[in-house]
Enzyme design. Structure first.
Site, PDB file in Angstrom:
ATOM      1  N   GLU A 276       0.834  -1.366   0.020  1.00  0.00           N
ATOM      2  CA  GLU A 276      -0.110  -0.029  -0.055  1.00  0.00           C
ATOM      3  C   GLU A 276       0.906   1.370   0.199  1.00  0.00           C
ATOM      4  O   GLU A 276       0.852   2.216   1.074  1.00  0.00           O
ATOM      5  CB  GLU A 276      -1.014   0.029   1.212  1.00  0.00           C
ATOM      6  CG  GLU A 276      -1.881  -1.119   1.181  1.00  0.00           C
ATOM      7  CD  GLU A 276      -3.030  -1.023   2.102  1.00  0.00           C
ATOM      8  OE1 GLU A 276      -2.980   0.023   3.020  1.00  0.00           O
ATOM      9  OE2 GLU A 276      -3.954  -1.784   2.160  1.00  0.00           O
TER      10      GLU A 276
ATOM     11  N   GLU B 251      -5.191  -8.513   0.238  1.00  0.00           N
ATOM     12  CA  GLU B 251      -6.018  -8.077   1.670  1.00  0.00           C
ATOM     13  C   GLU B 251      -7.508  -7.988   1.224  1.00  0.00           C
ATOM     14  O   GLU B 251      -7.614  -7.325   0.270  1.00  0.00           O
ATOM     15  CB  GLU B 251      -5.448  -6.857   2.339  1.00  0.00           C
ATOM     16  CG  GLU B 251      -4.182  -7.265   2.973  1.00  0.00           C
ATOM     17  CD  GLU B 251      -3.692  -5.792   3.828  1.00  0.00           C
ATOM     18  OE1 GLU B 251      -4.474  -5.165   4.192  1.00  0.00           O
ATOM     19  OE2 GLU B 251      -2.567  -5.562   3.964  1.00  0.00           O
TER      20      GLU B 251
HETATM   21  C1  FCB Z   1      -4.623  -2.132   5.524  1.00  0.00           C
HETATM   22  C2  FCB Z   1      -3.414  -2.375   5.780  1.00  0.00           C
HETATM   23  C3  FCB Z   1      -3.228  -3.596   7.005  1.00  0.00           C
HETATM   24  C4  FCB Z   1      -4.452  -3.479   7.845  1.00  0.00           C
HETATM   25  C5  FCB Z   1      -5.609  -3.350   7.095  1.00  0.00           C
HETATM   26  C6  FCB Z   1      -7.039  -3.027   7.900  1.00  0.00           C
HETATM   27  O1  FCB Z   1      -4.782  -0.957   4.859  1.00  0.00           O
HETATM   28  O2  FCB Z   1      -2.303  -2.957   4.728  1.00  0.00           O
HETATM   29  O3  FCB Z   1      -2.126  -3.571   7.411  1.00  0.00           O
HETATM   30  O4  FCB Z   1      -4.340  -2.323   8.726  1.00  0.00           O
HETATM   31  O5  FCB Z   1      -5.626  -2.178   6.301  1.00  0.00           O
END
Ligand code: FCB
Length: 446
Positions: free
Chosen positions: A170, A352
């Site tokens: 990210e 994610e």
């Molecule tokens: C993302 C992050 C991760 C976690 C999730 C909920 O932005 O990469 O580390 O905090 O959100």
């Protein structure tokens, strides 16, 4: 009718797994020679993290990794994305490596492999060594070289066993929150610092790709991007420019230069003073996959007083939300997956996705999280619809394996499919973990 992912047919090689990150789970922050990171520093600043929480102990994964890997095996996970803590292996960010820190990831990787799970190694999930921040961190152009050297250390050490690497997690989040908005470490709010950080992180990515390609035989290289549809708050025309500006910053400032060789137009002119001859070619290096982290859309409003003219707004009152208030829009997830395939023409792995809550064990000790099951079912169903519509999605990693340290929210938001009792460090798979395990079994093509 939403697609039921357990009843759908999935591509033969589709992989399922989970993601975590070093600072959020490892703990052992002062052990075995680990150096400080910018998140250790931020946790000590008053008012920056809920309840003054820190990652000092977190899930104590540094000592309990065997138990955690065993849990993944029991759930039938096929891949595990973790990150290496740069300050654990290079306490001062560069120079002398810390053998004890390197040993930890040796043990972890071996344990993951013994469990029949594929380790995916992310080089940077936000825990920059404090010693490098003292030199300007990502605002210093030398950071690209520091990151390349750190990549080489990690690639040489684990490249015989780890074949799948991500450079960064990210990019847009840690540069914007760290250098423009003060929602993350190091907490600077300065337009020039933000622009420099964007460009230097892009350079660091390109340099790291070259190092990985040259050092790891059979390597598969990706980068993990957050990508969320930016929607004008209230559907109001006066918020549309802000939504467009955020789209270019949040979604495109990194993948566009990395994969298309250009900065988005609204950023290009501002960043020009920091771009040197040859830089765009250094940044735009061929990679193998696009990592997508996605939770929901962002509602944006115009804010003329803000550095970039935008501010975070809120979803409509009747929008479905998770327990922690994040909007639930599985249709956006489907659309993003389709758009990414068309725009960047790379296989996509969802690195994610998940939802936060305040899960607690019941009287029987079980942790029931029906809202998370509903969320995962809806999002994974939408992902299947995207695949049917032509999106090239190859795998899905839930965020997260364990409840953990959720940055500025400390331990108040639980994202795990496994509950962690922070007093005793007891792990309890939630009902969503069982649901996910059953899904994986159901999707296996015989
Ligand atoms: C993302 C992050 C991760 C976690 C999730 C909920 O932005 O990469 O580390 O905090 O959100």
């Amino acid at each position: 009718m939403a697609t039921d992912p357990t009843a759908a047919t999935w591509p033969r090689d589709f992989v399922w797994g989970s993601s975590t990150s070093s600072y959020q789970i490892e703990g052992a922050a002062r052990e075995d020679g680990r150096g400080l990171s910018i998140w250790d520093t931020r946790c000590l600043m008053k008012g920056k993290v809920a309840n003054g929480d820190t990652g000092d102990v977190a899930c104590d994964h540094y000592h309990r990794y065997r138990e955690d890997v065993a849990l993944m095996k029991e759930l039938g996970l096929q891949v595990y994305r973790f990150s290496v803590a740069w300050p654990r292996v290079l306490p001062r960010g560069r120079g002398v490596a810390n053998e004890a820190g390197l040993d930890f990831y040796d043990r972890l990787v071996d344990t993951v492999l013994e469990a029949g799970i594929e380790p995916w190694l992310c080089l940077y999930h936000w825990d920059l060594p404090q010693a490098l921040d003292d030199l300007g961190g990502w605002t210093n152009r030398d950071s690209a070289g520091w990151f390349a050297d750190y990549t080489a250390l990690v690639a040489k050490r684990y490249g015989d066993r780890v074949k799948c690497f991500a450079t960064f997690n990210e990019f847009a989040v840690f540069t914007m929150f760290g250098y423009a908005i003060d929602w993350g470490a190091p907490g600077i709010t300065d337009r020039a610092a933000h622009l420099k950080a964007i460009h230097h992180v892009n350079l660091a990515h390109g340099a790291s790709v070259d190092v990985l390609r040259s050092l790891v035989r059979g390597v598969s290289i990706g980068a993990v991007h957050n990508w969320q549809l930016t929607r004008a708050e209230g559907g109001k025309p006066e918020n549309e420019d802000a939504a467009e500006m955020l789209d270019q910053h949040w979604n495109r400032a990194f993948p566009d230069p990395q994969l298309l060789g250009v900065y988005p137009p609204l950023i290009a002119t501002a960043i020009e003073p920091y771009v040197q001859a040859g830089d765009m070619a250094r940044i735009c290096r061929p990679i193998d996959w696009f990592g997508l982290n996605h939770y929901g859309p962002i509602f944006v409003k115009a804010d003329p007083s803000a550095t970039w003219g935008f501010a975070w707004g809120g979803p409509p009152d009747d929008a479905p939300r998770s327990e922690i208030g994040w909007p639930i829009y599985p249709g956006d997830f489907r659309d993003v997956l389709i758009q990414l395939t068309q725009r960047y023409k790379l296989p996509v792995y969802v690195t994610e996705n998940g939802c936060g809550g305040d899960d607690k064990p019941g009287a029987d000790g079980k942790v029931d999280d029906p809202k998370r099951i509903a969320f995962l079912s809806a999002y994974i169903g939408a992902m299947h619809e995207a695949i049917e519509a032509g999106a090239d999605v190859r795998g899905y990693l839930v965020w997260s394996l364990l409840d953990n340290f959720e940055w500025g929210s400390g331990y108040t938001q639980r994202f795990g499919i496994v509950h962690v009792d922070y007093e005793t460090q007891k792990r309890t798979p939630k009902s969503s973990a069982r649901w996910f395990a059953d899904l994986i079994t159901a999707t296996r093509v015989p």
